[in-house]
Design a protein around this motif. Structure first.
Motif, mmCIF file in Angstrom:
data_model
loop_
_atom_site.group_PDB
_atom_site.id
_atom_site.type_symbol
_atom_site.label_atom_id
_atom_site.label_comp_id
_atom_site.label_asym_id
_atom_site.label_seq_id
_atom_site.Cartn_x
_atom_site.Cartn_y
_atom_site.Cartn_z
ATOM 1 N N THR A 19 0.844 -1.189 0.000
ATOM 2 C CA THR A 19 0.000 0.000 0.000
ATOM 3 C C THR A 19 0.879 1.239 0.000
ATOM 4 O O THR A 19 1.732 1.389 0.886
ATOM 5 C CB THR A 19 -0.916 0.014 1.229
ATOM 6 N N PRO A 20 0.734 2.126 -0.971
ATOM 7 C CA PRO A 20 1.595 3.316 -1.013
ATOM 8 C C PRO A 20 1.416 4.207 0.206
ATOM 9 O O PRO A 20 0.318 4.341 0.750
ATOM 10 C CB PRO A 20 1.141 4.036 -2.282
ATOM 11 N N TRP A 26 7.192 8.010 -2.837
ATOM 12 C CA TRP A 26 7.005 6.606 -2.448
ATOM 13 C C TRP A 26 7.101 5.753 -3.719
ATOM 14 O O TRP A 26 6.463 6.048 -4.729
ATOM 15 C CB TRP A 26 5.649 6.390 -1.785
ATOM 16 N N GLN A 27 7.911 4.737 -3.671
ATOM 17 C CA GLN A 27 8.135 3.893 -4.853
ATOM 18 C C GLN A 27 8.171 2.424 -4.458
ATOM 19 O O GLN A 27 8.384 2.071 -3.301
ATOM 20 C CB GLN A 27 9.432 4.286 -5.550
ATOM 21 N N GLU A 28 7.991 1.586 -5.481
ATOM 22 C CA GLU A 28 8.173 0.140 -5.303
ATOM 23 C C GLU A 28 8.796 -0.409 -6.576
ATOM 24 O O GLU A 28 8.374 -0.069 -7.684
ATOM 25 C CB GLU A 28 6.850 -0.558 -5.019
ATOM 26 N N GLN A 49 7.781 1.673 -10.001
ATOM 27 C CA GLN A 49 6.655 2.586 -10.105
ATOM 28 C C GLN A 49 6.660 3.562 -8.923
ATOM 29 O O GLN A 49 6.972 3.187 -7.792
ATOM 30 C CB GLN A 49 5.327 1.830 -10.123
ATOM 31 N N THR A 50 6.345 4.806 -9.234
ATOM 32 C CA THR A 50 6.108 5.837 -8.217
ATOM 33 C C THR A 50 4.646 6.233 -8.377
ATOM 34 O O THR A 50 4.306 7.219 -9.051
ATOM 35 C CB THR A 50 7.050 7.045 -8.452
ATOM 36 N N PRO A 51 3.735 5.453 -7.791
ATOM 37 C CA PRO A 51 2.314 5.544 -8.158
ATOM 38 C C PRO A 51 1.642 6.863 -7.785
ATOM 39 O O PRO A 51 0.691 7.265 -8.459
ATOM 40 C CB PRO A 51 1.685 4.364 -7.411
ATOM 41 N N ASN A 52 2.113 7.533 -6.737
ATOM 42 C CA ASN A 52 1.436 8.759 -6.310
ATOM 43 C C ASN A 52 1.600 9.898 -7.298
ATOM 44 O O ASN A 52 0.822 10.863 -7.278
ATOM 45 C CB ASN A 52 1.939 9.190 -4.937
ATOM 46 N N ARG A 83 -0.799 -2.219 -10.926
ATOM 47 C CA ARG A 83 -0.374 -2.982 -9.761
ATOM 48 C C ARG A 83 -1.580 -3.755 -9.254
ATOM 49 O O ARG A 83 -2.690 -3.249 -9.236
ATOM 50 C CB ARG A 83 0.130 -2.031 -8.659
ATOM 51 N N TRP A 175 10.575 -0.984 -1.288
ATOM 52 C CA TRP A 175 9.349 -0.209 -1.273
ATOM 53 C C TRP A 175 9.438 0.834 -0.162
ATOM 54 O O TRP A 175 10.151 0.655 0.829
ATOM 55 C CB TRP A 175 8.117 -1.098 -1.090
ATOM 56 N N TYR A 177 9.417 5.328 0.819
ATOM 57 C CA TYR A 177 9.929 6.623 0.386
ATOM 58 C C TYR A 177 11.396 6.480 -0.017
ATOM 59 O O TYR A 177 12.198 5.863 0.673
ATOM 60 C CB TYR A 177 9.797 7.622 1.536
#
Length: 331
Positions: A19-20, A26-28, A49-52, A83, A175, A177
């Motif tokens: 969960t971001p 924030w990345q994964e 991915q940096t989804p935010n 994702r 995963w 920040y």
């Protein structure tokens, strides 16, 4: 989506999207390397991915030492990423967690494709160290990080030729920040010769204070030992980018010193933020047994932008995207 847990006790959630957090950065990401020593075929893949903020990035490199090589790294197309509970996708690049610590990796680009299963772990996935330094962790992978060596099997296509492989491999996930602007430079040496010995070692320097931090471990026949100090010594060709070999001197917390040599088979350049990294996909001969060695250095400390070189400016390392003839390293 999975939540954060204990930093050292493996949990299946480590292999799956989390969960971001609230941060823009924030990345994964999933990153892994493989090498079939018998066929001299190897490669790597990274999906992040940096989804935010709706950003993603793909990197892949594969080679047949006696044939061709392929390099591709690029930002993902906006909106062409997803994702889900067990995996992530960016364009044709996918990673999916299976059961029993197995992973499935694939991509399908016009000039290269692969479908490979990480089917055997030589030890349970773990973090770099039991007690990561707060000065690093507050800006890097605050959620977690995992590393594991093992084996993959499947197929990889380079140009028109497809190879069926069973290869040594190493994978990592991170995963949380992550702010690369805090990094002055970093170095990494990771590899395995099989269950007898695997290692993952990392050096990080903060840009603001100049402090160095070492992290990593060695696993020998199931026994794990954290490192106290890592030195990476490399030789470069005239172009100042192509690594011609090197060695790591690892000091374990017990005081034992281990020297791990690295002999390049193929290498690639990658650029992110203000860094240009040289990653040498190499072999390591340890007490007569040869294994896979990933010897990665930042050619420039993170003190400002650096221009990505043209292939014509280089000797053996691969900087040109697409297919090209694999290099033959000569002293």
């Amino acid at each position: 989506m999975a939540e954060e847990g204990d930093a050292m006790t493996y949990d299946p959630s480590w292999d799956r999207p989390h969960t971001p957090g609230p941060e823009d950065l924030w990345q994964e990401s999933d990153c892994w390397w493989f090498m079939d020593l018998e066929q001299k075929v190897g490669g790597m893949q990274r999906l992040g991915q940096t989804p935010n903020i709706g950003k993603s990035h793909i990197m892949s490199f594969c080679f047949a030492a006696d044939g061709e090589r392929y390099l591709g790294h690029r930002d993902g197309k906006p909106g062409d990423a997803e994702r889900w509970a067990d995996g992530q996708r960016i364009e044709s690049h996918r990673v999916e967690a299976l059961d029993n610590q197995r992973m499935l990796y694939s991509w399908d680009d016009p000039e290269s494709s692969a479908e490979l299963e990480f089917y055997e772990c030589f030890y349970a996935p773990r973090d770099w160290t039991e007690a990561p330094p707060e000065a690093v962790m507050k800006d890097m992978n605050t959620g977690g990080h995992s590393e594991c060596s093992g084996r993959v099997k499947g197929t990889v296509r380079i140009g028109a030729k497809t190879y069926k492989i069973d290869a040594l491999a190493h994978r990592d996930r991170s995963w949380g920040y992550r702010d690369w602007s805090t990094a002055g430079q970093s170095k990494m040496h990771t590899g395995t010769i099989g269950p007898e010995m695997s290692w993952a070692a990392f050096i990080f320097q903060r840009r603001d204070t100049g402090e160095w931090f070492d992290a990593g471990y060695v696993v020998r026949d199931g026994k794990q030992e954290d490192i106290a100090n890592l030195r990476m010594i490399a030789s470069y060709d005239t172009d100042s980018f192509t690594g011609m070999g090197g060695r790591s001197i690892i000091t374990l917390k017990s005081g034992e010193k281990i020297v791990i040599p690295s002999k390049p088979m193929q290498a690639y350049l990658s650029q992110f933020d203000n860094f240009v990294a040289t990653t040498n996909m190499s072999t390591a001969d340890i007490n007569g047994k040869v294994g896979m060695s990933i010897f990665e250095l930042l050619t420039n400390p993170g003190l400002g932008p650096m221009r990505y070189p043209k292939q014509s400016q280089l000797s053996y390392i691969c900087a040109e995207h697409g297919l090209s003839k694999s290099a033959v390293y000569e002293e």
